[in-house]
Design a protein around this motif. Structure first.
Motif, mmCIF file in Angstrom:
data_model
loop_
_atom_site.group_PDB
_atom_site.id
_atom_site.type_symbol
_atom_site.label_atom_id
_atom_site.label_comp_id
_atom_site.label_asym_id
_atom_site.label_seq_id
_atom_site.Cartn_x
_atom_site.Cartn_y
_atom_site.Cartn_z
ATOM 1 N N ASN A 51 0.838 -1.207 0.000
ATOM 2 C CA ASN A 51 0.000 0.000 0.000
ATOM 3 C C ASN A 51 0.868 1.251 0.000
ATOM 4 O OD1 ASN A 51 -2.026 1.866 0.205
ATOM 5 N ND2 ASN A 51 -2.770 1.218 2.212
ATOM 6 N N PRO A 52 1.583 1.471 -1.131
ATOM 7 C CA PRO A 52 2.522 2.601 -1.182
ATOM 8 C C PRO A 52 1.809 3.960 -1.163
ATOM 9 C CG PRO A 52 2.315 1.570 -3.351
ATOM 10 C CD PRO A 52 1.581 0.693 -2.384
ATOM 11 N N VAL A 53 0.556 3.979 -1.547
ATOM 12 C CA VAL A 53 -0.163 5.249 -1.632
ATOM 13 C C VAL A 53 -0.527 5.769 -0.247
ATOM 14 C CG1 VAL A 53 -2.244 6.399 -2.474
ATOM 15 C CG2 VAL A 53 -1.057 4.757 -3.944
ATOM 16 N N TYR A 54 -1.172 4.943 0.559
ATOM 17 C CA TYR A 54 -1.646 5.407 1.864
ATOM 18 C C TYR A 54 -0.785 4.902 3.024
ATOM 19 C CZ TYR A 54 -5.762 6.836 -0.731
ATOM 20 O OH TYR A 54 -6.608 7.436 -1.634
ATOM 21 N N LYS A 65 -2.162 -10.695 -4.672
ATOM 22 C CA LYS A 65 -2.595 -9.388 -5.175
ATOM 23 C C LYS A 65 -3.186 -8.529 -4.053
ATOM 24 C CE LYS A 65 -4.764 -11.476 -8.689
ATOM 25 N NZ LYS A 65 -5.646 -11.616 -9.857
ATOM 26 N N PRO A 66 -2.584 -7.344 -3.812
ATOM 27 C CA PRO A 66 -3.003 -6.519 -2.683
ATOM 28 C C PRO A 66 -4.164 -5.573 -3.021
ATOM 29 C CG PRO A 66 -1.075 -5.546 -3.722
ATOM 30 C CD PRO A 66 -1.418 -6.787 -4.515
ATOM 31 N N ILE A 67 -5.043 -5.395 -2.037
ATOM 32 C CA ILE A 67 -6.156 -4.445 -2.163
ATOM 33 C C ILE A 67 -6.192 -3.603 -0.889
ATOM 34 C CG2 ILE A 67 -8.650 -4.188 -2.525
ATOM 35 C CD1 ILE A 67 -8.060 -7.476 -3.195
ATOM 36 N N SER A 68 -6.265 -2.283 -1.057
ATOM 37 C CA SER A 68 -6.298 -1.361 0.074
ATOM 38 C C SER A 68 -7.629 -0.624 0.126
ATOM 39 C CB SER A 68 -5.193 -0.314 -0.060
ATOM 40 O OG SER A 68 -3.950 -0.926 -0.261
ATOM 41 N N GLU A 69 -7.840 0.058 1.237
ATOM 42 C CA GLU A 69 -9.052 0.841 1.515
ATOM 43 C C GLU A 69 -10.216 -0.082 1.857
ATOM 44 O OE1 GLU A 69 -7.275 3.648 1.997
ATOM 45 O OE2 GLU A 69 -9.063 4.718 1.340
ATOM 46 N N VAL A 72 -13.305 -0.548 -0.426
ATOM 47 C CA VAL A 72 -12.927 -1.219 -1.678
ATOM 48 C C VAL A 72 -12.725 -2.723 -1.406
ATOM 49 C CG1 VAL A 72 -11.151 -1.367 -3.484
ATOM 50 C CG2 VAL A 72 -11.875 0.871 -2.639
ATOM 51 N N GLU A 75 -16.128 -4.547 -1.054
ATOM 52 C CA GLU A 75 -16.760 -4.838 -2.359
ATOM 53 C C GLU A 75 -16.029 -5.987 -3.065
ATOM 54 O OE1 GLU A 75 -19.027 -2.697 -4.651
ATOM 55 O OE2 GLU A 75 -19.172 -0.844 -3.495
ATOM 56 N N TYR A 76 -14.704 -5.992 -2.940
ATOM 57 C CA TYR A 76 -13.923 -7.074 -3.552
ATOM 58 C C TYR A 76 -14.316 -8.425 -2.956
ATOM 59 C CZ TYR A 76 -10.073 -10.096 -4.902
ATOM 60 O OH TYR A 76 -9.351 -11.146 -5.404
ATOM 61 N N GLU A 79 -17.637 -9.572 -4.272
ATOM 62 C CA GLU A 79 -17.631 -9.983 -5.685
ATOM 63 C C GLU A 79 -16.849 -11.285 -5.898
ATOM 64 O OE1 GLU A 79 -16.206 -6.535 -7.792
ATOM 65 O OE2 GLU A 79 -18.169 -5.579 -7.750
ATOM 66 N N ARG A 98 -24.088 1.830 -0.982
ATOM 67 C CA ARG A 98 -22.815 2.552 -1.172
ATOM 68 C C ARG A 98 -22.918 3.979 -0.638
ATOM 69 N NH1 ARG A 98 -22.658 -0.067 -6.853
ATOM 70 N NH2 ARG A 98 -21.304 -1.857 -6.449
ATOM 71 N N ASN A 102 -20.524 5.307 2.363
ATOM 72 C CA ASN A 102 -19.691 6.500 2.163
ATOM 73 C C ASN A 102 -20.051 7.601 3.154
ATOM 74 O OD1 ASN A 102 -18.449 5.245 0.013
ATOM 75 N ND2 ASN A 102 -19.674 6.277 -1.550
ATOM 76 N N VAL B 72 -21.069 7.029 -6.803
ATOM 77 C CA VAL B 72 -22.175 6.085 -6.593
ATOM 78 C C VAL B 72 -23.060 6.051 -7.851
ATOM 79 C CG1 VAL B 72 -24.235 5.590 -5.193
ATOM 80 C CG2 VAL B 72 -22.144 6.414 -4.078
ATOM 81 N N PRO B 91 -13.023 -8.969 -10.666
ATOM 82 C CA PRO B 91 -13.112 -8.353 -9.337
ATOM 83 C C PRO B 91 -11.846 -7.593 -8.919
ATOM 84 C CG PRO B 91 -14.012 -10.567 -9.238
ATOM 85 C CD PRO B 91 -13.410 -10.400 -10.615
ATOM 86 N N TYR B 92 -10.670 -8.125 -9.239
ATOM 87 C CA TYR B 92 -9.454 -7.426 -8.821
ATOM 88 C C TYR B 92 -9.279 -6.114 -9.590
ATOM 89 C CZ TYR B 92 -4.759 -6.379 -7.318
ATOM 90 O OH TYR B 92 -3.667 -5.736 -6.777
ATOM 91 N N ALA B 95 -11.608 -3.620 -8.217
ATOM 92 C CA ALA B 95 -11.099 -3.050 -6.960
ATOM 93 C C ALA B 95 -10.084 -1.943 -7.247
ATOM 94 C CB ALA B 95 -10.479 -4.149 -6.092
ATOM 95 N N ARG B 98 -11.852 1.158 -8.493
ATOM 96 C CA ARG B 98 -12.476 1.891 -7.374
ATOM 97 C C ARG B 98 -11.415 2.599 -6.537
ATOM 98 N NH1 ARG B 98 -16.096 -3.151 -6.637
ATOM 99 N NH2 ARG B 98 -17.971 -2.502 -7.756
ATOM 100 N N PHE B 99 -10.298 1.911 -6.317
ATOM 101 C CA PHE B 99 -9.222 2.500 -5.524
ATOM 102 C C PHE B 99 -8.751 3.808 -6.153
ATOM 103 C CE2 PHE B 99 -4.772 3.269 -4.664
ATOM 104 C CZ PHE B 99 -4.702 3.155 -3.288
ATOM 105 N N ASN B 102 -11.410 6.649 -6.083
ATOM 106 C CA ASN B 102 -11.440 7.234 -4.742
ATOM 107 C C ASN B 102 -10.197 8.079 -4.478
ATOM 108 O OD1 ASN B 102 -13.840 5.924 -4.257
ATOM 109 N ND2 ASN B 102 -12.920 4.238 -3.112
ATOM 110 N N LYS B 107 -7.625 12.069 -2.266
ATOM 111 C CA LYS B 107 -6.244 12.523 -2.111
ATOM 112 C C LYS B 107 -5.951 13.706 -3.054
ATOM 113 C CE LYS B 107 -2.393 10.824 -0.029
ATOM 114 N NZ LYS B 107 -2.270 10.479 1.384
ATOM 115 N N PHE B 137 1.707 9.456 -8.808
ATOM 116 C CA PHE B 137 1.063 8.148 -8.633
ATOM 117 C C PHE B 137 0.221 7.804 -9.864
ATOM 118 C CE2 PHE B 137 1.669 8.308 -3.872
ATOM 119 C CZ PHE B 137 2.262 7.057 -3.763
#
Lengths: 224, 224
Positions: A51-54, A65-69, A72, A75-76, A79, A98, A102, B72, B91-92, B95, B98-99, B102, B107, B137
Motif C-alpha cells: 500500500n505505497p499510496v496510503y 494481489k493486494p487491495i487497500s481501503e 474497496v 466490495e472485492y 464480488e 454505497r 460513504n 455512486v 473483481p481485482y 477493486a 475503485r481505488f 477514490n 487525495k 502516482f
C-alpha cells in the motif's frame, strides 16, 4: 470458490475499526485467512510495498494481489466470494448501500475526527452537532433489524465504529451524544450488531479499548 | 434495457466536473436523459428533496428514484445499463478502478481544495507538493491509452477534473504543476481524453471557464 491453492492474508492492527470491517466480512463469508499484525509507526516493508499510496492498514492480499481501503476491500470480498452477500443484488439498493457506507466514512467519521482533533471549543461544539445530525440521518434510514435487512450488510459492517467504538469513546470522555433516548432504533441496532455471533468474535476487548481511550482523553485534558 | 417508460433525469450545474462525470457516463451508454439546471445558492425544492443529506448536485433520478454522489451514480449507471462497461468485469481490476477513482476524489481533490482555500503560504506550498505526488502516482499507474485500457473507464471519467479543469485553473493562476515535461503520459492522456468525441461534447466552454477562474483568482489576490 475456496480451493487449497487459495491464499488470503489480512494485514491489520487490533483495535482498528477499519481492519475489523474486513475481519467481519471475511468471517461472514466463511473464508479462512492469515492475519498479520502491523505496528503503528513501524509498518513492515511488506505493508508499505502493498500500500505505497496510503501506507496504512487494512490491506487484503489475495493470491499475492493486494487491495487497500476498507470499503474497496469489502466490495472485492463480496464480488469474489458470492455466499452470504453483503451488498443487495438490485442496482438501486446497491447504490443506497454505497451511499450510506460513504456517508459513514465521510460525513460521520469526518465529524468525529474534527471533534477529536479540534482544540477550539466552538469548533468542537459544532462537530458534536454534526455527529448528532449524522446519527439522525442514520436513525431515519434504519427500517429493519439491520441496514442490510434481516442480515448484516455493508452499511452495518461500515458502521462498526458507531456500534462498538463510539459508545466506548463516550464512556471514556463523558459525552452523551449517542443514547437510546435520542436514537432508539440506532441504539437497538448497535446492540444487535455487537451481539451478532460473528461480529462479537471479531470485536476487540471492550475493557482494553476503554482503558486506551481513557488514557488518551486524560492526557488531552492534562495538556490543555 | 431502455424502454419508452424509462425516465432519466439529471439535476446538475454546467461547469461542475462532478456533474460532467455523470453526463459522460450516460452519453457513453447512449442513454437519453433530461437535464435540469440548478443554481448554486438557490437549489430547487426538488433537488433538496432528492438529496437531503448533501443538498448538492449531481442527482440522477431514474424512474422517480434519486441517486446522489457522482461515484455512486457512475456505478449505478454501469450496473443498470450494461452496454459499454465503465468498470472492468474482473473483481481485482474492479477493486483497482475503485481505488484510483477514490484516490482522485480524496487525495488529489483534497490537495486541490487545500491549495485553493488555504491562506497560509506554507500550507499552500505543501498542498502543491501533495498535488504533484498525486500526479506522480497517476502517471505511474497509467499503462495504456486510458486508465480503462483502450476505452474510457470510471477512473478516466472521475479524472475529468484533472484532464480539463486543472489545466484551465493553471492558466488562470500561472501555476505550472501539471505539464507534459513533468508528467508526459498523464498529459498525453488528458489530451486524448478531452478530445474523445463523447467527452468533448460534454465539456463546458473552455473560454468561459477560464474567464471564471481568472476573475476568481484576481479577486483572491486583491483581497489579500
Amino acid at each position: 470458490m475456496a480451493s487449497n491453492q487459495e491464499e488470503v492474508k489480512l494485514f491489520g492492527m487490533r483495535g482498528s475499526p477499519f481492519v475489523t470491517r474486513v475481519d467481519i466480512a471475511l468471517k461472514l463469508k466463511g473464508i479462512e485467512y492469515e492475519y498479520v499484525e502491523e505496528k503503528l509507526g513501524n509498518f513492515s516493508e511488506t505493508l508499505i510495498k502493498y500500500n505505497p499510496v496510503y501506507k496504512k492498514v487494512p490491506v487484503l492480499v489475495h493470491n499475492g494481489k493486494p487491495i487497500s481501503e476498507s470499503l474497496v476491500i469489502l466490495e472485492y470480498i463480496d464480488e469474489t466470494w458470492k455466499q452470504n452477500p453483503i451488498l443487495p443484488s438490485d442496482p438501486y439498493k446497491r447504490a443506497l448501500a454505497r451511499f450510506w457506507s460513504n456517508f459513514i466514512d465521510d460525513k460521520y467519521l469526518g465529524a468525529v475526527r474534527k471533534a477529536s482533533s479540534s482544540l477550539d471549543e466552538k469548533e468542537r461544539e459544532e462537530s458534536f452537532k454534526e455527529i448528532e445530525v449524522a446519527f439522525q440521518f442514520l436513525e431515519n434510514e434504519l427500517k429493519e433489524k439491520y441496514f442490510g435487512g434481516e442480515e448484516i450488510g455493508i452499511v452495518d459492517i461500515t458502521g462498526v465504529f458507531i456500534a462498538f467504538w463510539f459508545p466506548v469513546i463516550q464512556e471514556a470522555t463523558g459525552l452523551k451524544l449517542f443514547t437510546s433516548d435520542k436514537f432508539p432504533k440506532l441504539y437497538k441496532w448497535s446492540e444487535d450488531f455487537n451481539n451478532h455471533p460473528i461480529v462479537k468474535e471479531q470485536l476487540p476487548q471492550r475493557e482494553t479499548l476503554l482503558a486506551f481511550f481513557k488514557a488518551r482523553f486524560e492526557s488531552l485534558v492534562a495538556s490543555k
